[in-house]
Design an enzyme around this catalytic site. Structure first.
Site, PDB file in Angstrom:
ATOM      1  N   ASP A 259     -45.198 -20.706 -18.731  1.00  0.00           N
ATOM      2  CA  ASP A 259     -45.439 -21.980 -18.074  1.00  0.00           C
ATOM      3  C   ASP A 259     -44.439 -22.155 -16.927  1.00  0.00           C
ATOM      4  OD1 ASP A 259     -43.549 -21.978 -20.176  1.00  0.00           O
ATOM      5  OD2 ASP A 259     -43.764 -24.118 -20.523  1.00  0.00           O
ATOM      6  N   GLU A 442     -31.315 -18.303 -18.289  1.00  0.00           N
ATOM      7  CA  GLU A 442     -32.677 -18.312 -18.845  1.00  0.00           C
ATOM      8  C   GLU A 442     -33.536 -17.228 -18.203  1.00  0.00           C
ATOM      9  OE1 GLU A 442     -36.324 -21.591 -18.853  1.00  0.00           O
ATOM     10  OE2 GLU A 442     -34.773 -21.607 -17.302  1.00  0.00           O
TER      11      GLU A 442
END
Length: 482
Positions: A259, A442
């Site tokens: 996403d 991340e």
């Protein structure tokens, strides 16, 4: 109101707040007071604002590995209870959060975290993660995307079977048999509605194709995500179709973990997202892996009939993926747009997942290997896709879970040299960014890599630090390859 007015820069912050007093009293206060433009004050007075864990150190006094090992204490959460009005889902055992805005455990993140936990001999946590997932399946019938009530209409890439395989490798196969009923129930969730499904029809996560049934990502809700309410409403206002279909496709992309990515788009931007129209090669490869694991566990448990059934299911899925997702001319796996009756033209690292789960033939794996080396390999590892869309699951970003799956898959088909090259470049990038910033990220920019600072970007929220799956993969890769 608070979401539309942007009380917090990140919409997720509001739904993670904890009521400071009884929620009914907060409601009464809201009705009594004239809030007007003072909404931010009201929220801060009546709610406990969540804090992000501290995940930065002085890199001059710490190695990357030392830092990661010590960071587990900041990312491991004790058994989770809940307070009235809070969105967290109670868990019976400890869990591991990714870090940053992600203050709860996540499904597919937890598997990649577990690979690193195993390397640092935290095997007890593998047991606890497996038990937590079994508890969630018992309560919800599946494992939610994350450990929040607002995630309970969707799941995540199904990797519970890989966590159990890892646990069996460390503890012994007899230790995971108690989780077999939970794994079967999860499989039933993904296959709900498959029996009797007509071709050209779809039901939740199953799609009836001309030659059989494959799976797609889905969400049982078709409203704006409460954790990204403002973003979803604004997106629907820009799209040229019904808002419910936009919301559903956005949510389905969240179930995919990607996403967002241009692989879900039917045009140039996220306004054209159509996730539910796509039969994803990676999802079906994961489910092939689940079917193979279920066959293996039933065989170990002495149920040869059930084992044979799951082997047949896996073989049929492999045949259908070859039929719909494998392009013999381009020698690459592509997602299949079932509503159009054709493969998409999006090349992405989803094509490496069939190698990770053992679904590809040797010939297919050899062809994928060549494409990965020629078109995806960059100075810092493998780029997620070949398209620069501005979304975070596209170029120029690289992600730890995709590096791990590609490396494990390549090595499994005898391509150890490329696997080691990818791992070396990725770990070098991790280390150099850590040495400069004292953080594990991340995601990373693998294209300019070290010359550009290495920080990934794009997407609907700022770059996050911590970071669970990056840490897990950084620890697990050297043990796996060397």
């Amino acid at each position: 109101m608070a979401q539309r007015d942007g009380v917090f820069p990140d919409s997720k912050t509001l739904v993670d707040c904890v009521p400071a007093v009884d929620p009914g009293e907060i409601h009464d206060r809201f009705e009594r007071e004239e809030i007007g433009s003072d909404l931010e004050r009201f929220v801060h007075e009546n709610f406990i604002i969540p804090e992000d864990p501290v995940t930065e150190v002085d890199a001059s006094v710490a190695s990357m590995e030392w830092y990661i090992d010590g960071l587990w204490d900041d990312l491991i959460r004790d058994p989770v209870g809940t307070r009235d009005g809070e969105t967290i889902i109670p868990l019976p055992n400890r869990s591991v959060i990714p870090g940053g805005r992600f203050r709860e455990s996540y499904y597919w993140d937890s598997y990649f975290v577990a690979e690193g936990l195993a390397v640092t001999d935290r095997i007890d946590l593998l047991d606890e993660l497996a038990e937590n997932f079994a508890s969630l399946i018992d309560r919800f019938g599946f494992i939610p995307n994350g450990n929040r009530l607002y995630y309970t209409t969707r799941s995540n890439p199904p990797l519970y079977h890989r966590l159990l395989d890892l646990l069996a490798h460390r503890r012994g196969p007899e230790e995971v048999l108690e989780y077999l009923p939970a794994l079967e129930r999860e499989y039933g969730f993904w296959m709900d509605g498959a029996d009797g499904l007509e071709r050209g029809e779809a039901h939740r996560r199953v799609v009836g194709l001309e030659e059989g049934v494959l799976n797609r990502y889905w969400d049982d809700d078709a409203r704006p995500r409460v954790e990204s309410y403002r973003e979803d409403v604004e997106l629907a206002e820009r799209a040229d179709r019904g808002s419910e279909s936009v919301y559903r496709d956005v949510r389905a992309a969240c179930e995919s973990g990607w996403d967002f990515s241009s692989r879900w788009f039917d045009g140039e931007g996220i306004e054209t997202i159509r996730t539910t129209d796509i039969v994803p090669v990676d999802l079906n490869a994961f489910l092939y892996g689940m079917e193979r694991s279920l066959a293996g566990w039933h065989e170990y448990d002495g149920d040869d009939e059930r084992a044979a059934d799951y082997r047949e299911r896996a073989a049929e899925r492999r045949r259908l993926v070859d039929r719909y997702c494998w392009d013999a001319e381009r020698e690459f796996y592509f997602d299949y747009a079932w509503t159009d009756g054709e493969r998409t033209d999006s090349r992405s690292l989803a094509a490496a997942v069939p190698l990770f789960t053992g679904m590809a033939t040797q010939k297919q794996a050899d062809a994928i290997t060549e494409t990965l080396e020629e078109r995806f390999l960059r100075s810092g590892g493998l780029v997620t896709s070949l398209r620069y869309s501005g979304e975070q699951w596209d170029a120029p970003n690289g992600w730890a879970p995709l590096q791990w799956m590609a490396i494990v898959g390549l090595a499994g088909y005898g391509h150890e040299q490329l696997a080691q090259e990818i791992a070396g470049r990725w770990l070098d990038l991790n280390r150099e960014v850590f040495d400069e910033t004292g953080r594990m990220l991340e995601k990373y920019d693998v294209t300019g890599g070290r010359d550009e600072g290495g920080a990934g970007g794009g997407g609907e929220y700022p770059l996050q630090f911590g970071f669970g799956w990056t840490n897990g993969v950084a620890l697990a890769l050297p043990e796996f390859l060397y």
